[in-house]
Motif scaffolding. Structure first.
Motif, PDB file in Angstrom:
ATOM      1  N   ASP A  97      -8.900  11.043  -3.446  1.00 22.47           N
ATOM      2  CA  ASP A  97      -7.778  11.043  -4.390  1.00 22.47           C
ATOM      3  C   ASP A  97      -6.944   9.777  -4.231  1.00 22.47           C
ATOM      4  OD1 ASP A  97      -5.947  12.462  -6.318  1.00 22.47           O
ATOM      5  OD2 ASP A  97      -4.585  12.352  -4.596  1.00 22.47           O
ATOM      6  N   PHE A  98      -6.686   9.403  -2.976  1.00 19.95           N
ATOM      7  CA  PHE A  98      -5.931   8.184  -2.682  1.00 19.95           C
ATOM      8  C   PHE A  98      -6.641   6.953  -3.252  1.00 19.95           C
ATOM      9  CE2 PHE A  98      -5.983   4.640   0.422  1.00 19.95           C
ATOM     10  CZ  PHE A  98      -4.685   4.182   0.292  1.00 19.95           C
ATOM     11  N   GLU A  99      -7.935   6.825  -2.981  1.00 24.70           N
ATOM     12  CA  GLU A  99      -8.684   5.656  -3.447  1.00 24.70           C
ATOM     13  C   GLU A  99      -8.786   5.617  -4.964  1.00 24.70           C
ATOM     14  OE1 GLU A  99     -11.666   4.546   0.214  1.00 24.70           O
ATOM     15  OE2 GLU A  99     -12.252   6.248  -1.047  1.00 24.70           O
ATOM     16  N   ASN A 152       2.239   7.149  -6.573  1.00 27.04           N
ATOM     17  CA  ASN A 152       1.219   8.090  -7.054  1.00 27.04           C
ATOM     18  C   ASN A 152       1.328   9.450  -6.372  1.00 27.04           C
ATOM     19  OD1 ASN A 152      -0.982   6.772  -8.947  1.00 27.04           O
ATOM     20  ND2 ASN A 152      -0.352   5.187  -7.489  1.00 27.04           N
ATOM     21  N   GLY A 153       2.467   9.696  -5.736  1.00 25.17           N
ATOM     22  CA  GLY A 153       2.705  10.992  -5.122  1.00 25.17           C
ATOM     23  C   GLY A 153       2.002  11.204  -3.797  1.00 25.17           C
ATOM     24  N   ILE A 211       0.822  -1.207   0.000  1.00 21.29           N
ATOM     25  CA  ILE A 211       0.000   0.000   0.000  1.00 21.29           C
ATOM     26  C   ILE A 211       0.861   1.264   0.000  1.00 21.29           C
ATOM     27  CG2 ILE A 211      -0.286   0.138   2.519  1.00 21.29           C
ATOM     28  CD1 ILE A 211      -3.181   0.700   0.171  1.00 21.29           C
ATOM     29  N   GLU A 212       1.905   1.288   0.799  1.00 20.85           N
ATOM     30  CA  GLU A 212       2.764   2.480   0.846  1.00 20.85           C
ATOM     31  C   GLU A 212       3.517   2.658  -0.462  1.00 20.85           C
ATOM     32  OE1 GLU A 212       5.274   2.736   4.234  1.00 20.85           O
ATOM     33  OE2 GLU A 212       3.643   2.489   5.677  1.00 20.85           O
ATOM     34  N   ARG A 213       4.001   1.559  -1.011  1.00 20.06           N
ATOM     35  CA  ARG A 213       4.731   1.635  -2.281  1.00 20.06           C
ATOM     36  C   ARG A 213       3.856   2.212  -3.382  1.00 20.06           C
ATOM     37  NH1 ARG A 213       5.067  -3.613  -3.340  1.00 20.06           N
ATOM     38  NH2 ARG A 213       3.205  -3.466  -4.647  1.00 20.06           N
TER      39      ARG A 213
END
Length: 585
Positions: A515-517, A408-409, A401-403
Motif C-alpha cells: 500500500d505504501f509503495e 497519503n495517510g 518520504i515522511e511528508r
C-alpha cells in the motif's frame, strides 16, 4: 589512424565486486561447457593502480553488510551466522581472508585480480564512454573517449548509476522516483582508516562520553551536547536519552571478533560539538554518524561513518566523476582527521573514492522487484538461486518520504526486514536484451533498493547472470530470455546451489508495504527526459541521439575546540554538482 577495435564475448562495465564475479562466473561456465575460456573484458572508470573492486576496494568499505537470517531459521536449518551465500561470494571472502565482517581492501583487490586472471579476463581502467553501438535493440559495442571500440555479445553493467544502460537507451528512474521522489537520494559516505587507535582506547573514550552526556548535572558536557543539538532543547533531550537502552544501561559499542558496532551517538555528539555543527544531515550537509567499524589490525580500524547529504543529481554526477570526493568533502574530512588525531590516532587516511549507496534504477527489466515482493519471499523455492535477508536500510534518510507518506495517510514507515529468495529477472533489460544491470541500479522499485543494494545480494544475482550470459551465448538466445530455472539447474549440476530458506512475512505486513509503495508511486513518470539521452550509434557509426581542536585531551575530556569555516559560519559542506553529459537526468 583508424580506431583500435577489439572483439569479446562478454564485456563488463564497472568494477564493482558483483560485476567482476559475474564475469568470472560466465567464463567458468563457458569453460565447463566448451573446454575453453571465452574472451572477456572488464572496463571501468576508476584508477586501477589503486586496486580493483569498486567501493569495497577504492571506496574502502571494509565493514561488509552480511545477510541477516533470523535465529529461528538458522537453528531450524543448522545454518551458519550469515546463512549460505552464493558459492562464488564465499570463495571471494575466503580468498580475501575475511573472518566474519572485515574486508582488507588490498587483499580483496588481489583476490579479484587472481580470480580474473585464472579465467583470462582482460581489464582496462580509467576509461570514459563516448557512445555505444547497437544493431536493432541489441548492444554491440562500446566506444571510449580515447577512440577505442570494444565489440561484445553479452554486456554486464555493474555501476551504481547504471551508466552503460543509460548510454544504451534504457529508461531510468531518477533518485527514488518510483516512490514519487525523483530528486531524493541516499547519503554518500567517505570511509577512512585510523591508525594507532586501539579498540580498548576507543571503548574507554566512548565510555567517558556516555557517562558525561547522560548526566544532566554535567553542565560542561551538556553545553557540548547542546551545540550538537543545534541549540534545540527537544533534540538535546532526545540525544541525551540515546545514551542508554530500554533497561537504563549505557549503550556501549559492541565489539566482535573483527568488527565494532557503535550503538550510541556519543562519539558523534563529541565530533559535532568540536565541529560546531548540528548532528542532522539535512541541516549540516555532513554528519559523523553511528559508525560501523571493521577491525583490520590491532590498531588499524576502517570507519563507515562520515555521511554527506546529496540529491539525485549530485549522486549521478558523483558516479559520473568516478566517485571522487569533492573539495568540500575533503575539507570536512580534514576536520575529521584533526579530531581523531586528538583522540590518539597517529594517522587518519580517507579512501580515494566515495561509497555511493544508490543513484536511481533502470525501469525496463523482465520483472521489476519491489519491497513488497521481497516481503513475500520474492521467488518460489523451485526457481530460487539463493536466499538473502536485510533490513530496508535508508541510511541518512530519503528527503520527503515522511511528508509524502503522511499525506497519503501512512504514519508508520517501519517495515519488517525481508528474507527473500534470489533471482535474476530484475537485472535483465528488456529494451536491450543482451544487457544486465547488477547493482543498486537494477530494476528495483519502491523500497526494494534499500535492501537490494547490498553487495552480498548482488553477487548472488551476478553469479546467476554470469551463468545466464554463457547459456545465452552458447544457445544463440538473448540474455533476457534466460529463465531462473535454467540457471538454477546449472548451480545444482555443479554442486553450487545453496539451501533455499526465503520466508514470506504475514499478509498484513506485505499489504502494508504494498500500500505504501503503491500510494507513493501512483504519479511516477517512468520515461526519462529525452533531452538528456546519451549518444547511441548504429553499427555504421551514425549518431542516434545527442552526445551524451580537541574533543579529548585527557581522561576528564577537555572542552572541544570549535571549528569555523572560512566565511565564519559553523556549517558542513554539501556535495558540489559536477556537470556531465550523456545521462538520463
Amino acid at each position: 589512424m583508424p580506431p583500435v577495435i577489439r572483439t569479446y564475448d562478454f564485456i563488463g562495465f564497472g568494477d564493482e565486486v558483483p560485476g567482476i564475479l559475474a564475469l568470472v562466473s560466465a567464463a567458468r561456465e563457458h569453460r565447463r561447457q566448451t573446454g575453453r575460456f571465452p574472451r572477456s573484458l572488464l572496463i571501468f572508470k576508476g584508477n586501477g593502480q589503486l586496486g580493483v573492486g569498486g567501493h569495497l576496494v577504492r571506496g574502502g568499505l571494509s565493514y561488509l553488510d552480511r545477510s541477516h537470517v533470523p535465529l529461528e531459521v538458522r537453528q531450524s536449518l543448522g545454518l551458519p551466522s550469515f546463512g549460505e551465500p552464493a558459492a562464488i561470494y564465499q570463495e571471494f571472502l575466503d580468498r580475501s581472508g575475511v573472518d566474519a565482517i572485515a574486508l582488507d581492501p588490498q587483499k580483496a583487490s588481489a583476490a579479484l585480480r587472481s580470480m580474473m586472471a585464472e579465467v583470462n579476463v582482460d581489464t582496462l581502467g580509467g576509461v570514459e564512454i563516448a557512445a555505444v553501438q547497437k544493431e536493432g535493440d541489441r548492444l554491440t559495442a562500446i566506444e571510449l573517449t580515447k577512440g577505442e571500440i570494444y565489440l561484445g555479445k553479452q554486456f554486464i553493467d555493474a555501476t551504481v548509476n547504471a551508466e552503460l544502460a543509460q548510454f544504451a537507451g534504457v529508461r531510468k528512474f531518477r533518485g527514488f522516483e518510483s516512490l514519487g521522489l525523483p530528486d531524493s537520494e541516499l547519503s554518500v559516505t567517505l570511509t577512512f582508516e585510523t591508525l594507532g587507535l586501539r579498540v580498548q582506547q576507543l571503548q574507554a573514550i566512548e565510555s567517558i562520553y556516555l557517562q558525561r552526556f547522560s548526566n544532566p548535572n554535567d553542565t560542561e558536557a551538556q553545553g557540548w551536547l547542546n551545540i550538537a543539538a543545534g541549540r534545540d532543547a527537544a533534540y538535546a533531550k532526545q540525544l541525551r536519552q540515546d545514551m542508554t537502552d530500554a533497561q537504563g544501561n549505557l549503550k556501549t559499542m559492541i565489539v566482535g571478533r573483527d568488527y565494532i558496532d557503535v550503538r550510541s551517538k556519543a562519539l558523534s555528539i563529541a565530533y559535532h560539538s568540536f565541529r560546531g555543527t548540528k548532528l542532522a544531515l539535512a541541516a549540516s550537509g555532513a554528519i559523523l554518524d553511528n559508525a560501523n567499524i571493521a577491525i583490520l589490525g590491532s590498531s588499524r580500524l576502517s570507519w563507515n561513518a562520515l555521511l554527506f547529504d546529496v540529491n539525485a543529481t549530485e549522486a549521478e554526477d558523483l558516479a559520473r566523476s568516478a566517485a571522487r570526493p569533492t573539495p568540500e568533502m575533503l575539507r570536512e574530512m580534514a576536520l575529521v582527521q584533526q579530531w581523531f588525531q586528538s583522540l590518539g590516532a597517529s594517522a587518519v587516511k580517507p579512501s580515494p573514492e566515495l561509497y555511493i549507496r544508490h543513484a536511481g534504477n533502470v525501469a525496463e527489466v523482465v520483472n521489476p522487484l519491489s519491497g513488497a515482493d521481497m516481503l513475500t519471499g520474492a521467488l518460489p523455492a523451485n526457481r530460487a538461486l539463493g536466499t538473502f535477508g536485510y533490513a530496508f536500510d535508508i541510511r541518512g534518510g530519503i528527503a520527503g518520504i515522511e511528508r509524502n507518506a503522511n499525506a497519503n495517510g501512512i504514519r508508520d514507515l517501519r517495515f519488517k526486514p525481508p528474507l527473500f529468495n534470489i533471482g535474476i529477472q530484475h537485472s535483465l533489460c528488456t529494451t536491450v536484451p543482451n544487457l544486465a544491470v547488477i547493482s543498486p541500479g537494477s530494476g528495483f522499485t519502491g523500497y526494494a533498493s534499500s535492501a537490494g543494494r547490498i553487495v552480498e545480494f548482488n553477487v548472488g544475482v551476478g553469479q546467476g547472470v554470469g551463468i545466464a550470459c554463457s547459456l545465452a551465448l552458447l544457445s544463440g538466445r538473448s540474455l533476457a530470455a534466460i529463465a531462473d530455472t535454467e540457471v538454477r539447474q546449472v548451480l545444482a549440476d555443479t554442486d553450487r546451489l545453496p539451501r533455499i530458506y526465503g520466508r514470506g512475512a504475514n499478509q498484513f505486513e506485505v499489504a502494508r508495504l504494498a500500500d505504501f509503495e503503491q500510494k507513493l508511486g501512483d504519479d511516477v513518470l517512468i520515461a526519462t527526459r529525452p533531452d538528456a539521452s546519451p549518444a547511441v550509434r548504429s553499427a555504421a557509426g551514425s549518431a542516434a541521439g545527442s552526445t551524451a581542536g580537541s574533543a579529548v585531551r585527557s581522561a576528564t575530556l577537555m572542552p572541544p575546540v570549535m571549528i569555523q569555516d572560512e566565511v565564519g559560519r559553523r556549517s558542513a559542506p554539501r556535495a558540489s554538482r559536477v556537470s556531465r553529459t550523456g545521462r538520463a537526468s
